[in-house]
Design a protein around this motif. Sequence first.
Motif, PDB file in Angstrom:
ATOM      1  N   ASP A   1      27.330 -29.411 -40.368  1.00 28.43           N
ATOM      2  CA  ASP A   1      26.991 -29.853 -39.010  1.00 28.43           C
ATOM      3  C   ASP A   1      27.883 -31.029 -38.596  1.00 28.43           C
ATOM      4  OD1 ASP A   1      25.756 -30.025 -36.584  1.00 28.43           O
ATOM      5  OD2 ASP A   1      23.984 -31.098 -37.317  1.00 28.43           O
ATOM      6  N   ARG A   2      29.183 -30.729 -38.460  1.00 28.30           N
ATOM      7  CA  ARG A   2      30.153 -31.745 -38.055  1.00 28.30           C
ATOM      8  C   ARG A   2      31.107 -31.138 -37.024  1.00 28.30           C
ATOM      9  NH1 ARG A   2      28.395 -36.609 -39.381  1.00 28.30           N
ATOM     10  NH2 ARG A   2      30.519 -37.381 -39.042  1.00 28.30           N
ATOM     11  N   ASP A   3      32.074 -31.945 -36.578  1.00 29.95           N
ATOM     12  CA  ASP A   3      33.020 -31.533 -35.545  1.00 29.95           C
ATOM     13  C   ASP A   3      34.028 -30.540 -36.127  1.00 29.95           C
ATOM     14  OD1 ASP A   3      35.365 -31.532 -33.762  1.00 29.95           O
ATOM     15  OD2 ASP A   3      34.336 -33.169 -32.725  1.00 29.95           O
ATOM     16  N   GLY A   4      33.998 -29.319 -35.609  1.00 31.64           N
ATOM     17  CA  GLY A   4      34.891 -28.285 -36.116  1.00 31.64           C
ATOM     18  C   GLY A   4      36.342 -28.488 -35.702  1.00 31.64           C
ATOM     19  N   ALA A   5      36.567 -28.983 -34.493  1.00 29.34           N
ATOM     20  CA  ALA A   5      37.936 -29.193 -34.027  1.00 29.34           C
ATOM     21  C   ALA A   5      38.656 -30.230 -34.885  1.00 29.34           C
ATOM     22  CB  ALA A   5      37.932 -29.617 -32.559  1.00 29.34           C
ATOM     23  N   LEU A   6      37.961 -31.302 -35.239  1.00 28.55           N
ATOM     24  CA  LEU A   6      38.578 -32.338 -36.065  1.00 28.55           C
ATOM     25  C   LEU A   6      38.732 -31.884 -37.515  1.00 28.55           C
ATOM     26  CD1 LEU A   6      36.816 -35.559 -34.697  1.00 28.55           C
ATOM     27  CD2 LEU A   6      39.123 -34.732 -34.211  1.00 28.55           C
ATOM     28  N   PHE A   7      37.883 -30.969 -37.950  1.00 32.99           N
ATOM     29  CA  PHE A   7      37.997 -30.498 -39.334  1.00 32.99           C
ATOM     30  C   PHE A   7      39.308 -29.758 -39.558  1.00 32.99           C
ATOM     31  CE2 PHE A   7      37.241 -27.596 -42.895  1.00 32.99           C
ATOM     32  CZ  PHE A   7      36.767 -28.485 -43.853  1.00 32.99           C
ATOM     33  N   SER A   8      39.884 -29.184 -38.511  1.00 33.78           N
ATOM     34  CA  SER A   8      41.162 -28.488 -38.682  1.00 33.78           C
ATOM     35  C   SER A   8      42.244 -29.455 -39.163  1.00 33.78           C
ATOM     36  CB  SER A   8      41.582 -27.827 -37.367  1.00 33.78           C
ATOM     37  OG  SER A   8      41.797 -28.800 -36.350  1.00 33.78           O
ATOM     38  N   PHE A   9      42.194 -30.720 -38.714  1.00 33.71           N
ATOM     39  CA  PHE A   9      43.167 -31.722 -39.191  1.00 33.71           C
ATOM     40  C   PHE A   9      42.872 -32.100 -40.644  1.00 33.71           C
ATOM     41  CE2 PHE A   9      42.957 -32.450 -34.563  1.00 33.71           C
ATOM     42  CZ  PHE A   9      44.290 -32.219 -34.240  1.00 33.71           C
ATOM     43  N   ILE A  10      41.591 -32.146 -40.993  1.00 35.57           N
ATOM     44  CA  ILE A  10      41.217 -32.455 -42.369  1.00 35.57           C
ATOM     45  C   ILE A  10      41.678 -31.349 -43.308  1.00 35.57           C
ATOM     46  CG2 ILE A  10      39.237 -32.733 -43.914  1.00 35.57           C
ATOM     47  CD1 ILE A  10      37.822 -34.211 -41.661  1.00 35.57           C
ATOM     48  N   LEU A  11      41.514 -30.110 -42.885  1.00 40.06           N
ATOM     49  CA  LEU A  11      41.951 -28.990 -43.712  1.00 40.06           C
ATOM     50  C   LEU A  11      43.471 -28.986 -43.870  1.00 40.06           C
ATOM     51  CD1 LEU A  11      41.249 -26.466 -45.281  1.00 40.06           C
ATOM     52  CD2 LEU A  11      41.238 -25.178 -43.124  1.00 40.06           C
ATOM     53  N   ASP A  12      44.175 -29.326 -42.816  1.00 38.20           N
ATOM     54  CA  ASP A  12      45.637 -29.409 -42.910  1.00 38.20           C
ATOM     55  C   ASP A  12      46.055 -30.480 -43.918  1.00 38.20           C
ATOM     56  OD1 ASP A  12      48.367 -28.692 -41.702  1.00 38.20           O
ATOM     57  OD2 ASP A  12      48.313 -30.868 -41.401  1.00 38.20           O
ATOM     58  N   PHE A  13      45.318 -31.587 -43.936  1.00 35.02           N
ATOM     59  CA  PHE A  13      45.599 -32.640 -44.911  1.00 35.02           C
ATOM     60  C   PHE A  13      45.336 -32.149 -46.335  1.00 35.02           C
ATOM     61  CE2 PHE A  13      43.510 -35.874 -47.573  1.00 35.02           C
ATOM     62  CZ  PHE A  13      44.587 -36.709 -47.807  1.00 35.02           C
ATOM     63  N   LEU A  14      44.240 -31.419 -46.532  1.00 31.66           N
ATOM     64  CA  LEU A  14      43.918 -30.911 -47.855  1.00 31.66           C
ATOM     65  C   LEU A  14      44.993 -29.954 -48.352  1.00 31.66           C
ATOM     66  CD1 LEU A  14      40.098 -30.192 -47.452  1.00 31.66           C
ATOM     67  CD2 LEU A  14      41.157 -32.146 -48.589  1.00 31.66           C
ATOM     68  N   ARG A  15      45.552 -29.188 -47.459  1.00 23.26           N
ATOM     69  CA  ARG A  15      46.533 -28.189 -47.869  1.00 23.26           C
ATOM     70  C   ARG A  15      47.921 -28.787 -48.122  1.00 23.26           C
ATOM     71  NH1 ARG A  15      44.582 -23.827 -43.277  1.00 23.26           N
ATOM     72  NH2 ARG A  15      43.039 -22.714 -44.554  1.00 23.26           N
ATOM     73  N   ASN A  16      48.274 -29.832 -47.364  1.00 23.95           N
ATOM     74  CA  ASN A  16      49.650 -30.336 -47.418  1.00 23.95           C
ATOM     75  C   ASN A  16      49.793 -31.750 -47.969  1.00 23.95           C
ATOM     76  OD1 ASN A  16      50.985 -28.003 -45.946  1.00 23.95           O
ATOM     77  ND2 ASN A  16      49.480 -28.638 -44.409  1.00 23.95           N
ATOM     78  N   HIS A  17      48.660 -32.438 -48.166  1.00 24.36           N
ATOM     79  CA  HIS A  17      48.672 -33.813 -48.695  1.00 24.36           C
ATOM     80  C   HIS A  17      49.459 -34.758 -47.790  1.00 24.36           C
ATOM     81  CE1 HIS A  17      48.112 -31.962 -52.963  1.00 24.36           C
ATOM     82  NE2 HIS A  17      47.032 -31.860 -52.200  1.00 24.36           N
ATOM     83  N   GLU A  18      49.479 -34.485 -46.504  1.00 24.75           N
ATOM     84  CA  GLU A  18      50.125 -35.366 -45.548  1.00 24.75           C
ATOM     85  C   GLU A  18      49.384 -35.291 -44.223  1.00 24.75           C
ATOM     86  OE1 GLU A  18      54.105 -33.832 -45.429  1.00 24.75           O
ATOM     87  OE2 GLU A  18      53.632 -32.362 -43.876  1.00 24.75           O
ATOM     88  N   LEU A  19      49.594 -36.312 -43.387  1.00 25.11           N
ATOM     89  CA  LEU A  19      48.914 -36.380 -42.099  1.00 25.11           C
ATOM     90  C   LEU A  19      49.947 -36.285 -40.990  1.00 25.11           C
ATOM     91  CD1 LEU A  19      46.279 -36.890 -40.502  1.00 25.11           C
ATOM     92  CD2 LEU A  19      46.807 -39.337 -40.630  1.00 25.11           C
TER      93      LEU A  19
END
Length: 280
Positions: free
Chosen positions: A68-86
């Motif tokens: 139950d959190r913001d799905g749009a912002l989670f896409s940036f979190i997932l990108d960080f998890l996959r690439n280890h960069e922001l």
Amino acid sequence: MSLCYWSVATSVKLGRMSGQDLVTLNVGGRIFTMRLSTLKQFPASRLAGMLDGRDQEFKTVDGQIFVDRDGALFSFILDFLRNHELLLPSDFSDHHRLQREALFYELDSLVDLLSQSLLQSRSAVMEVHFLNQNTQAFFRVFGSCSKTIEMLSGRITMFVERPTALPGNRNSPLALPPQRPSHHDLLFHCGSDGTAENQAGVRYISIKPDNRKLANGTNVLGLLVDTLLKEGFHLVSTRTPASGEKSECYVFERIKSPQVLGMSKTPKSEITTMPAPSQK
């Protein structure tokens, strides 16, 4: 000889992946599917804890873990998890909200990168106030970034030409720096300092790397604007604050280009060493 492989559930046999190697999250109504290893790479985070049922915040519904959190912002979190960069868009403005999400998931590395990104993404604002009065033109430059004001202060020089009737005036014009009332603004003016009766000299302005010495306020304004544009600023607004006066205000803004911020260290993954198959 030994072989190493990632001990998470990813299958490497024949390059195939089973359904058990994947996990699907429903974050605020948006569906994300990823490898289990993507969530497990930060063992201390809540993302890793949701997989073993330790965290009662997350429930499995129809085979999906509901968050139950913001799905749009989670896409940036997932990108960080996959690439280890922001890497955020240049017009991204939700740094604080994204940092709040990173705190919720207990991703300390991402929280640190967002703090750096927030500092780097702040735009610099410059205001040029120009008053053309009789034979003189007055300038006040205000900047939110003191480094830009320092740069302009080093480039701008005022040259005062002394009256010809005074002795010792055959030397070069007197060079003066602009006034610095504070770290964020500077003052200077050009044109005639007085009337013909008191034989006051003329004040010129030079802005490096241009070597011209200009006494006309409009010409100085044009050179100053050109200098700011070359420094990456963009003119965003102009206004005349007071009627009856020739006072103008030009507002410039410079937005820093997005930068990729990477982690200093890659998170440690669980590695298991297995003996190599014997060769016959």
